[in-house]
Design a protein around this motif. Structure first.
Motif, PDB file in Angstrom:
ATOM      1  N   TYR A 153      38.980  45.721  53.189  1.00 21.03           N
ATOM      2  CA  TYR A 153      37.844  45.765  52.251  1.00 21.03           C
ATOM      3  C   TYR A 153      37.644  47.196  51.769  1.00 21.03           C
ATOM      4  CZ  TYR A 153      34.745  47.332  56.105  1.00 21.03           C
ATOM      5  OH  TYR A 153      34.156  48.022  57.136  1.00 21.03           O
ATOM      6  N   GLY A 154      37.368  47.331  50.508  1.00 20.91           N
ATOM      7  CA  GLY A 154      37.153  48.636  49.908  1.00 20.91           C
ATOM      8  C   GLY A 154      35.766  49.146  50.253  1.00 20.91           C
ATOM      9  N   SER A 155      35.706  50.372  50.769  1.00 10.73           N
ATOM     10  CA  SER A 155      34.447  50.894  51.299  1.00 10.73           C
ATOM     11  C   SER A 155      33.988  52.092  50.481  1.00 10.73           C
ATOM     12  CB  SER A 155      34.671  51.292  52.763  1.00 10.73           C
ATOM     13  OG  SER A 155      33.478  51.667  53.382  1.00 10.73           O
ATOM     14  N   GLY A 156      32.855  51.946  49.825  1.00  9.98           N
ATOM     15  CA  GLY A 156      32.297  53.031  49.000  1.00  9.98           C
ATOM     16  C   GLY A 156      30.891  52.625  48.565  1.00  9.98           C
ATOM     17  N   ASP A 173      39.592  47.163  41.280  1.00  8.94           N
ATOM     18  CA  ASP A 173      40.860  47.260  40.567  1.00  8.94           C
ATOM     19  C   ASP A 173      41.895  48.120  41.308  1.00  8.94           C
ATOM     20  OD1 ASP A 173      39.626  45.698  38.741  1.00  8.94           O
ATOM     21  OD2 ASP A 173      39.122  47.335  37.365  1.00  8.94           O
ATOM     22  N   VAL A 174      41.424  48.982  42.234  1.00 11.15           N
ATOM     23  CA  VAL A 174      42.358  49.852  42.968  1.00 11.15           C
ATOM     24  C   VAL A 174      43.352  49.014  43.769  1.00 11.15           C
ATOM     25  CG1 VAL A 174      42.539  51.492  44.875  1.00 11.15           C
ATOM     26  CG2 VAL A 174      40.774  51.801  43.147  1.00 11.15           C
ATOM     27  N   GLY A 175      42.864  48.022  44.474  1.00 13.08           N
ATOM     28  CA  GLY A 175      43.760  47.245  45.346  1.00 13.08           C
ATOM     29  C   GLY A 175      43.540  45.748  45.225  1.00 13.08           C
ATOM     30  N   GLN A 176      42.945  45.331  44.128  1.00 14.19           N
ATOM     31  CA  GLN A 176      42.560  43.913  43.951  1.00 14.19           C
ATOM     32  C   GLN A 176      41.810  43.413  45.194  1.00 14.19           C
ATOM     33  OE1 GLN A 176      46.436  44.241  43.659  1.00 14.19           O
ATOM     34  NE2 GLN A 176      45.726  45.488  41.952  1.00 14.19           N
ATOM     35  N   PHE A 177      40.886  44.251  45.658  1.00 11.87           N
ATOM     36  CA  PHE A 177      40.111  43.888  46.848  1.00 11.87           C
ATOM     37  C   PHE A 177      39.322  42.601  46.598  1.00 11.87           C
ATOM     38  CE2 PHE A 177      40.530  48.499  47.464  1.00 11.87           C
ATOM     39  CZ  PHE A 177      40.920  48.543  48.798  1.00 11.87           C
ATOM     40  N   LYS A 178      39.230  41.777  47.634  1.00  9.94           N
ATOM     41  CA  LYS A 178      38.393  40.571  47.573  1.00  9.94           C
ATOM     42  C   LYS A 178      37.013  40.841  48.168  1.00  9.94           C
ATOM     43  CE  LYS A 178      42.040  38.216  46.180  1.00  9.94           C
ATOM     44  NZ  LYS A 178      42.892  39.389  45.820  1.00  9.94           N
ATOM     45  N   LYS A 203      26.298  41.445  39.383  1.00 12.65           N
ATOM     46  CA  LYS A 203      26.383  41.104  37.960  1.00 12.65           C
ATOM     47  C   LYS A 203      27.706  41.615  37.375  1.00 12.65           C
ATOM     48  CE  LYS A 203      23.695  41.304  33.726  1.00 12.65           C
ATOM     49  NZ  LYS A 203      22.831  42.184  32.932  1.00 12.65           N
ATOM     50  N   ALA A 204      28.085  42.824  37.777  1.00 12.46           N
ATOM     51  CA  ALA A 204      29.322  43.410  37.238  1.00 12.46           C
ATOM     52  C   ALA A 204      30.570  42.751  37.813  1.00 12.46           C
ATOM     53  CB  ALA A 204      29.343  44.912  37.541  1.00 12.46           C
ATOM     54  N   LEU A 205      30.518  42.386  39.085  1.00 13.79           N
ATOM     55  CA  LEU A 205      31.725  41.878  39.765  1.00 13.79           C
ATOM     56  C   LEU A 205      31.941  40.392  39.553  1.00 13.79           C
ATOM     57  CD1 LEU A 205      31.387  43.780  43.184  1.00 13.79           C
ATOM     58  CD2 LEU A 205      33.114  44.200  41.412  1.00 13.79           C
ATOM     59  N   GLY A 206      30.889  39.675  39.165  1.00 17.99           N
ATOM     60  CA  GLY A 206      31.026  38.221  39.060  1.00 17.99           C
ATOM     61  C   GLY A 206      30.960  37.586  40.435  1.00 17.99           C
ATOM     62  N   PRO A 207      31.176  36.281  40.502  1.00 22.70           N
ATOM     63  CA  PRO A 207      30.919  35.550  41.754  1.00 22.70           C
ATOM     64  C   PRO A 207      32.040  35.614  42.795  1.00 22.70           C
ATOM     65  CG  PRO A 207      31.589  34.026  40.032  1.00 22.70           C
ATOM     66  CD  PRO A 207      31.543  35.387  39.398  1.00 22.70           C
ATOM     67  N   ASP A 208      33.226  36.108  42.426  1.00 18.78           N
ATOM     68  CA  ASP A 208      34.381  35.906  43.303  1.00 18.78           C
ATOM     69  C   ASP A 208      34.633  37.019  44.315  1.00 18.78           C
ATOM     70  OD1 ASP A 208      34.807  33.524  42.030  1.00 18.78           O
ATOM     71  OD2 ASP A 208      36.141  34.412  40.518  1.00 18.78           O
ATOM     72  N   ILE A 209      33.932  38.119  44.182  1.00 25.04           N
ATOM     73  CA  ILE A 209      34.123  39.240  45.113  1.00 25.04           C
ATOM     74  C   ILE A 209      32.996  39.233  46.140  1.00 25.04           C
ATOM     75  CG2 ILE A 209      34.256  41.771  45.317  1.00 25.04           C
ATOM     76  CD1 ILE A 209      36.603  40.655  43.769  1.00 25.04           C
ATOM     77  N   GLU A 210      33.373  39.328  47.406  1.00 20.43           N
ATOM     78  CA  GLU A 210      32.360  39.428  48.455  1.00 20.43           C
ATOM     79  C   GLU A 210      31.804  40.850  48.469  1.00 20.43           C
ATOM     80  OE1 GLU A 210      32.341  37.642  52.839  1.00 20.43           O
ATOM     81  OE2 GLU A 210      33.691  39.354  52.678  1.00 20.43           O
ATOM     82  N   ILE A 211      30.491  40.979  48.510  1.00 24.25           N
ATOM     83  CA  ILE A 211      29.855  42.302  48.586  1.00 24.25           C
ATOM     84  C   ILE A 211      29.230  42.455  49.969  1.00 24.25           C
ATOM     85  CG2 ILE A 211      28.043  43.811  47.685  1.00 24.25           C
ATOM     86  CD1 ILE A 211      28.281  42.352  45.007  1.00 24.25           C
ATOM     87  N   THR A 359      48.762  51.476  51.540  1.00 22.85           N
ATOM     88  CA  THR A 359      48.266  50.982  50.259  1.00 22.85           C
ATOM     89  C   THR A 359      47.799  49.537  50.410  1.00 22.85           C
ATOM     90  OG1 THR A 359      50.554  50.503  49.681  1.00 22.85           O
ATOM     91  CG2 THR A 359      49.594  52.464  48.713  1.00 22.85           C
ATOM     92  N   VAL A 360      46.824  49.192  49.583  1.00 20.93           N
ATOM     93  CA  VAL A 360      46.297  47.837  49.575  1.00 20.93           C
ATOM     94  C   VAL A 360      46.811  47.146  48.326  1.00 20.93           C
ATOM     95  CG1 VAL A 360      44.204  46.433  49.487  1.00 20.93           C
ATOM     96  CG2 VAL A 360      44.267  48.519  50.874  1.00 20.93           C
ATOM     97  N   VAL A 361      47.450  46.013  48.512  1.00 20.78           N
ATOM     98  CA  VAL A 361      47.979  45.231  47.392  1.00 20.78           C
ATOM     99  C   VAL A 361      47.399  43.835  47.489  1.00 20.78           C
ATOM    100  CG1 VAL A 361      50.067  44.325  46.290  1.00 20.78           C
ATOM    101  CG2 VAL A 361      50.107  46.583  47.385  1.00 20.78           C
ATOM    102  N   ASN A 362      46.820  43.389  46.389  1.00 20.43           N
ATOM    103  CA  ASN A 362      46.217  42.062  46.360  1.00 20.43           C
ATOM    104  C   ASN A 362      45.220  41.872  47.505  1.00 20.43           C
ATOM    105  OD1 ASN A 362      45.931  39.771  44.919  1.00 20.43           O
ATOM    106  ND2 ASN A 362      47.559  38.632  45.971  1.00 20.43           N
ATOM    107  N   GLY A 363      44.473  42.948  47.800  1.00 21.72           N
ATOM    108  CA  GLY A 363      43.425  42.869  48.816  1.00 21.72           C
ATOM    109  C   GLY A 363      43.920  42.899  50.250  1.00 21.72           C
TER     110      GLY A 363
END
Ligand SMILES: [Mg+2]
Length: 387
Positions: A153-156, A173-178, A203-211, A359-363
Motif C-alpha cells: 500500500y502506498g503510504s503518504g 499512478d506510481v505503482g497502480q496501488f489498490k 472523490k478524486a480516487l473513485g470507489p475502487d481504491i481502498e483509503i 518496485t511496486v507493479v500493479n499494486g
C-alpha cells in the motif's frame, strides 16, 4: 561461524527541499537510521537496521554507541547461527544463565526502547548472514514465501483538502496501488477537517481504491470516535493509531465503537507488548516494525501471536532497505501477512542505499529471492552519509 567484527553506522541522508513533506512531526528534511554490519571469520558480512523512532527523523548516534560499546564485546566470538541464543543473551544480559536454567526471561531492567532497537539491528544482520551462508533467502529459512508477490500500500497523504485528491491520485499512478494511506489527526486541527480531507481523497480516487487513515496517535478517544463516524461510508480500509500508543484501553474503546478496522504496533516492542495489545482487543491489524520491536526473531513471534488470535499482520516499514526487506520476508512467510507499507515520502534509504530496487507493479511487490535479505548495501553510500 564466529563473529569477528560488529560495526554501527549513524546515517543521515538529507532530503532535497522539493521532496520534503510536512506532518505533525514537522518537516521531513532528512532520513536517518542506524545500520549494523556484522562480519564473520570467513569474511562474510550481513546488514541490519535499528531505529530510534518510527518516523524519518532522529539522530541514531546513541544506538550506534550502544551497539559498538555494549553489544559488540558480548557477541564477538559467538556463533552467528545461534540467533535465538544471541537474542536472549542481549535481552537477559548477565542473567542469561538463569534464563537457560529456568526457561523464562530475565530481561535487563528497562530493556526497552533503543536497547531493543539495537538488538533488532543485530538480529536482522544475523538472519541476513544465515541466509547468505546457506545460499537461501530469509523467507525460506522462515518456512518459505506463500506467494511470489504481495500487495503493497502506498503510504503518504499529508496535504490539505484542496490538494489531497491530486496527491493521492499521483500516488495511485506510481505503482497502480489498490490501497493508499493518508495522514489525519492533529495536523488537521479537528476530526471534521480530517474527515473532509478523506472525503476529498475519495472523490478524486473513485470507489475502487481502498483509503486507509493514520492519525499517528494524535486524536483523543472522542475525536477518534467522531472521525470514524464521519468517514463511516467512505470506504476506509483501516484506521491506524487513532489514539496514543500508550493508551491501549482507549484504542480498544475506539475499536469497540466502530466497524472500521483499527491498526497499531509501530511504537510497541517485544512479543510481550504485542501480547498485551492483542489481549486488550485494541487492534484488528498488527504493525510491528522489525527495526524497533526486536528484529526478525521477535517479529516472527509477534506474527505467530497474530495467527493465533486470527488478526492480520502488516509490518510497519518506514525504514531503510534492511528492515524493509526483513518485513517483506516476514510478511510472505506468515499465515497472517497480507500487505506491506511502501513509503511514498522521500526515502533514499530504501531506494539509494542498495544496488537492487524495490518496485511496486500493479499494486504488488516481489518478495526477494536472493540469499539472506536479498540486498547489496552500497558501502560507499554508507560512508558518504555516516555522521
Ligand atoms: Mg503509522
Amino acid at each position: 561461524m564466529k563473529i569477528t567484527k560488529v560495526e554501527a553506522f549513524n546515517l543521515r541522508v538529507p532530503i532535497p527541499k522539493s521532496q520534503q513533506h510536512v506532518s505533525d512531526f514537522g518537516v521531513a528534511s532528512a532520513f536517518q537510521t542506524a545500520l549494523v554490519k556484522i562480519t564473520l571469520e570467513n569474511g562474510l558480512s550481513g546488514w541490519g537496521e535499528g531505529r530510534m523512532s518510527a518516523g524519518s527523523i532522529g539522530n541514531h548516534q546513541s544506538i550506534c554507541q550502544y551497539i559498538e560499546n555494549e553489544i559488540a564485546p558480548v557477541i564477538t566470538g559467538m556463533d552467528s547461527r545461534n540467533i535465538t541464543l544471541i537474542w536472549d543473551t542481549l535481552y537477559n544480559g548477565t542473567r542469561q544463565h538463569h534464563a537457560l536454567k529456568y526457561g523464562h526471561v530475565f530481561p535487563v531492567m528497562s530493556r526497552r526502547g533503543i536497547t531493543v532497537s539495537a538488538i533488532s539491528a543485530i538480529d536482522i544482520a544475523l538472519w541476513d548472514l544465515f541466509g547468505k551462508s546457506t545460499g537461501l533467502p530469509v523467507h525460506q529459512l522462515l518456512g518459505g514465501k506463500r506467494a511470489d508477490s504481495f500487495p503493497a500500500y502506498g503510504s503518504g497523504g499529508w496535504t490539505d483538502a484542496s490538494h489531497i485528491g491530486e496527491e493521492m491520485s499521483r500516488y495511485r499512478d506510481v505503482g497502480q496501488f489498490k490501497t493508499l494511506k493518508m495522514r489525519v489527526g492533529v495536523q488537521d486541527g479537528s476530526a471534521e477537517i480530517s474527515a473532509a480531507r478523506v472525503a476529498a481523497a475519495r472523490k478524486a480516487l473513485g470507489p475502487d481504491i481502498e483509503i486507509c487513515c493514520d492519525a499517528h496517535g494524535t486524536f483523543t478517544v472522542s475525536q477518534a470516535k467522531t472521525f470514524c463516524h464521519l468517514v463511516r461510508d467512505l470506504g476506509v480500509g483501516w484506521f491506524e493509531e487513532p489514539v496514543a500508543a500508550d493508551d491501549v484501553r482507549g484504542m480498544a474503546e475506539v475499536r469497540a465503537s466502530t466497524h472500521i478496522a483499527i491498526s497499531a504496533g509501530e511504537s510497541a516492542s517485544t512479543r510481550f507488548e504485542f501480547r498485551d495489545l492483542i489481549e486488550a482487543r485494541a487492534v484488528d491489524i498488527v504493525q510491528p516494525d522489525p527495526a524497533i520491536c526486536g528484529g526478525i526473531t521477535e517479529t516472527r513471534k509477534i506474527a505467530a501471536l497474530c495467527e493465533a488470535a486470527n488478526l492480520r499482520f502488516a509490518p510497519h516499514l518506514w525504514t531503510g532497505a534492511p528492515a524493509f526487506s526483513a518485513g517483506l520476508h516476514l510478511l510472505s512467510a506468515s499465515s497472517a501477512g497480507f500487505t506491506v507499507e511502501f513509503s511514498l515520502g522521500a526515502n533514499p534509504l530504501i531506494h539509494d542505499l542498495i544496488e537492487e530496487s524495490f518496485t511496486v507493479v500493479n499494486g504488488k511487490i516481489d518478495i526477494p529471492d536472493r540469499p539472506g535479505l536479498g540486498i547489496t548495501v552500497r558501502e560507499d553510500y554508507v560512508r558518504k552519509y555516516s555522521v
